[in-house]
Design an enzyme around this catalytic site. Structure first.
Site, PDB file in Angstrom:
ATOM      1  N   LYS A 162       3.043   4.381  -1.120  1.00 34.22           N
ATOM      2  CA  LYS A 162       2.960   5.227  -2.310  1.00 34.22           C
ATOM      3  C   LYS A 162       4.140   6.192  -2.267  1.00 34.22           C
ATOM      4  O   LYS A 162       4.111   7.186  -1.555  1.00 34.22           O
ATOM      5  CB  LYS A 162       1.618   5.951  -2.342  1.00 34.22           C
ATOM      6  CG  LYS A 162       0.439   4.970  -2.498  1.00 34.22           C
ATOM      7  CD  LYS A 162      -0.883   5.608  -2.171  1.00 34.22           C
ATOM      8  CE  LYS A 162      -2.021   4.646  -2.449  1.00 34.22           C
ATOM      9  NZ  LYS A 162      -1.960   3.423  -1.618  1.00 34.22           N
TER      10      LYS A 162
ATOM     11  N   LYS B 198      -4.647  10.410   4.093  1.00 29.05           N
ATOM     12  CA  LYS B 198      -4.637   9.858   5.446  1.00 29.05           C
ATOM     13  C   LYS B 198      -3.705  10.707   6.294  1.00 29.05           C
ATOM     14  O   LYS B 198      -2.532  10.882   5.946  1.00 29.05           O
ATOM     15  CB  LYS B 198      -4.147   8.409   5.483  1.00 29.05           C
ATOM     16  CG  LYS B 198      -5.035   7.430   4.723  1.00 29.05           C
ATOM     17  CD  LYS B 198      -4.586   7.278   3.303  1.00 29.05           C
ATOM     18  CE  LYS B 198      -5.318   6.142   2.627  1.00 29.05           C
ATOM     19  NZ  LYS B 198      -5.383   6.280   1.172  1.00 29.05           N
TER      20      LYS B 198
ATOM     21  N   HIS C  53       0.807  -1.218   0.000  1.00 26.53           N
ATOM     22  CA  HIS C  53       0.000   0.000   0.000  1.00 26.53           C
ATOM     23  C   HIS C  53       0.842   1.271   0.000  1.00 26.53           C
ATOM     24  O   HIS C  53       0.305   2.378  -0.124  1.00 26.53           O
ATOM     25  CB  HIS C  53      -0.928  -0.021   1.225  1.00 26.53           C
ATOM     26  CG  HIS C  53      -2.113   0.851   1.110  1.00 26.53           C
ATOM     27  ND1 HIS C  53      -2.383   1.869   1.988  1.00 26.53           N
ATOM     28  CD2 HIS C  53      -3.106   0.872   0.197  1.00 26.53           C
ATOM     29  CE1 HIS C  53      -3.492   2.477   1.625  1.00 26.53           C
ATOM     30  NE2 HIS C  53      -3.959   1.902   0.557  1.00 26.53           N
TER      31      HIS C  53
ATOM     32  N   HIS D  26      -9.116  10.848   0.064  1.00 31.77           N
ATOM     33  CA  HIS D  26      -8.342   9.615   0.031  1.00 31.77           C
ATOM     34  C   HIS D  26      -7.034   9.810   0.803  1.00 31.77           C
ATOM     35  O   HIS D  26      -6.250   8.888   0.975  1.00 31.77           O
ATOM     36  CB  HIS D  26      -8.053   9.214  -1.418  1.00 31.77           C
ATOM     37  CG  HIS D  26      -7.528   7.827  -1.582  1.00 31.77           C
ATOM     38  ND1 HIS D  26      -6.193   7.557  -1.758  1.00 31.77           N
ATOM     39  CD2 HIS D  26      -8.147   6.630  -1.578  1.00 31.77           C
ATOM     40  CE1 HIS D  26      -6.016   6.252  -1.874  1.00 31.77           C
ATOM     41  NE2 HIS D  26      -7.187   5.665  -1.762  1.00 31.77           N
TER      42      HIS D  26
END
Length: 528
Positions: free
Chosen positions: A181, A412, A179, A410
């Protein structure tokens, strides 16, 4: 570019399983566009009318030399541009950036790059590079599971691009994901690191609220200097290399050597990463997950004398995992203990309140994307029914100051604020959602930390940027404050807006047919 069989449901497909999108293609229609979402799940069907033709994203090619550059923002924190909102919120002076600007030739002569992510649209990704850079060496790191479906999909996407090298991050746990990025951009004058929250798919960069940290340009080390030296206070270089070594990949090791040859001492953020595995001993306490955040805050965070339990911990995320039958099973015990760690004689004070920001059904229904924007907010009704206590923590997504109240978040983030919302003790931008898989869970009487997914984020500590213990919370967007290191432009509005009795948390598998969304559509999830 694809040899996949066409889905028999076409543009009406509401499938959620990402394997479905690996096996079947979906037609493009001027009225609808189908994309897959993030975090182990789902798809979203979105109307192209979400992009107002009078408010299209400005092309970075039109910039002049007098406009701010990517290095004007000393903090390096940006939100991504959003199609369909007022232009003033999409300017670089408003701390907004798009992928083309990150990859622009204005930033230097690129030699090679690496993109690490969960989801990819390779045709679109390559179109974001300047034409002269589109055939340069590019490494793609993606999550590879035992069934090989992701590898087949990535091979299919890159078969016409011989300059692209694929590296699969091995995922043994069936519930784990790659996950993280992150991208590395190597120029003839140095190296840049970018850590963000967006999948490398078009809709993530044009229709949603995302966060990006762009590093300074790290210069090459003189040949006389040790490549292993890390003189930065944040240990950024050491921690980055340590994170990359966890891939156990010869290809990724090539980039480790590149990093070693550069001076990363100007990095003022701390790296907070997660790596799959059961971490024990010193590794458990120092290297990854929420215990890494705990350790850094205990050394560099706010002092116990100046922060008390009246300072709430704010968590903001786009996906929620199974957190346990009670709040103190993990959320307000183990995890909040890390979020509320302070520096001083008492490493842990009385735990503060936790406030969680996650969109309601109405937030999603009235968003720019409508109900389909909820496809990137994977929280299941079954999971929520097992942890209804979470409702008492929930707050609505509001971002009027940044013009993004209707752009599904989107991004966090995790932070801690004073009770009057004027000061902030720290700010964390990360790929990690609210889940034990992302942050880790203590097991065996606290002797090991079990993590399932790869995650990466950066932690901003005020004293590393300005000569003060706290960030001043920016309540207005002043275009002259690009270089102000004491003021932090947060992505959401404060004070927070708690859920009312009429608000319901968004769950992506719940039908919504009575009230149409902003495009006149209903939401009828299908089975995979």
């Amino acid at each position: 570019m694809t040899s996949k069989e066409m889905c028999r449901y076409g543009n009406q497909c509401y499938r959620k399983n990402p394997i479905h999108f690996q096996e079947f293609d979906h037609p493009f229609d001027p009225k609808t566009r189908l994309t897959a979402s993030d975090d182990n799940t789902t798809q979203s069907m979105a109307s192209s009318s979400t992009q107002n033709p009078n408010k299209r994203l400005k092309s970075s090619d039109a910039k002049t030399e007098t406009e701010p550059t990517i290095d004007s923002n000393i903090l390096g924190f940006y939100l991504t541009k959003v199609s369909g909102i007022d232009d003033k919120y999409n300017e670089m002076t408003a701390k907004a950036i798009d992928l083309k600007e990150i990859l622009s030739a204005r930033n230097g002569k690129l030699l090679e790059s690496i993109q690490m992510n969960y989801m990819f649209e390779m045709d679109w990704l390559l179109s974001q590079y300047p034409k002269q850079f589109r055939t340069l060496p590019l490494m793609i790191v993606y999550g590879s599971k035992r069934d090989g479906m992701a590898t087949k999909e990535m091979q299919n996407q890159t078969k016409d691009y011989p300059h692209v090298r694929l590296v699969g991050a091995q995922l043994v746990d069936p519930f784990g994901t790659h996950h993280s990025k992150m991208m590395f951009l190597r120029y003839d004058r140095g190296l840049r690191v970018v850590i963000h929250t967006a999948n490398l798919i078009e809709r993530d960069w044009t229709h949603k609220t995302q966060g990006v940290w762009v590093s300074p340009l790290f210069p090459p080390l003189p040949s006389s200097h040790s490549s292993d030296a890390d003189i930065s206070q944040t240990r950024f270089k050491t921690d980055l290399i340590e994170y990359l070594q966890s891939y156990h990949s010869m290809e990724v090791n090539e980039w480790i050597e590149t990093i070693r040859r550069h001076d990363l001492s100007s990095a003022k953020v701390f790296l907070i990463g997660s790596v799959p595995g059961r971490h024990v001993g010193a590794d458990m306490k120092c290297r990854f997950g929420h215990l890494k955040l705990r350790r850094v805050l205990s050394e560099f965070g706010p002092s116990a004398k100046s922060v008390d339990s009246s300072w709430p911990a704010i968590t903001q995320f786009s996906s929620i995992g199974s957190l346990g039958p009670t709040a103190d099973n993990w959320l307000t015990n183990e995890f909040l203990s890390s979020l509320s760690t302070v520096c001083g004689p008492k490493s842990l004070t009385t735990r503060p309140q936790m406030k969680c920001i996650f969109p309601s059904v109405e937030d999603v229904r009235t968003s720019l994307e409508g109900y389909c924007g909820g496809g990137s907010l994977p929280y299941s009704s079954q999971t929520h029914q097992r942890q209804t206590y979470l409702s008492s923590f929930l707050h609505l997504w509001r971002s009027e100051r940044r013009g993004r109240s209707h752009a599904v978040p989107h991004i966090k983030t995790y932070a801690r604020y004073s009770s009057d919302w004027k000061q902030m003790a720290y700010f964390l931008l990360t790929s990690a959602n609210l889940s034990k898989a992302a942050w880790g869970q203590l097991q065996k009487n606290g002797s090991q930390l079990a993590i399932r997914s790869y995650e990466i984020g950066v932690l901003f500590i005020p004293k590393l940027f300005a000569n003060q213990e706290f960030f001043d919370v920016s309540k207005t967007e002043d275009s002259k404050q690009m270089s102000n290191t004491s003021s932090f432009a947060i992505p959401y509005d404060i004070p927070l807006t708690p859920y009312s009795s009429n608000d319901t948390v968004w769950t992506w598998d719940t039908p919504h047919t009575q009230l149409p969304d902003t495009h006149g559509n209903a939401w009828i999830p299908g089975s995979s």
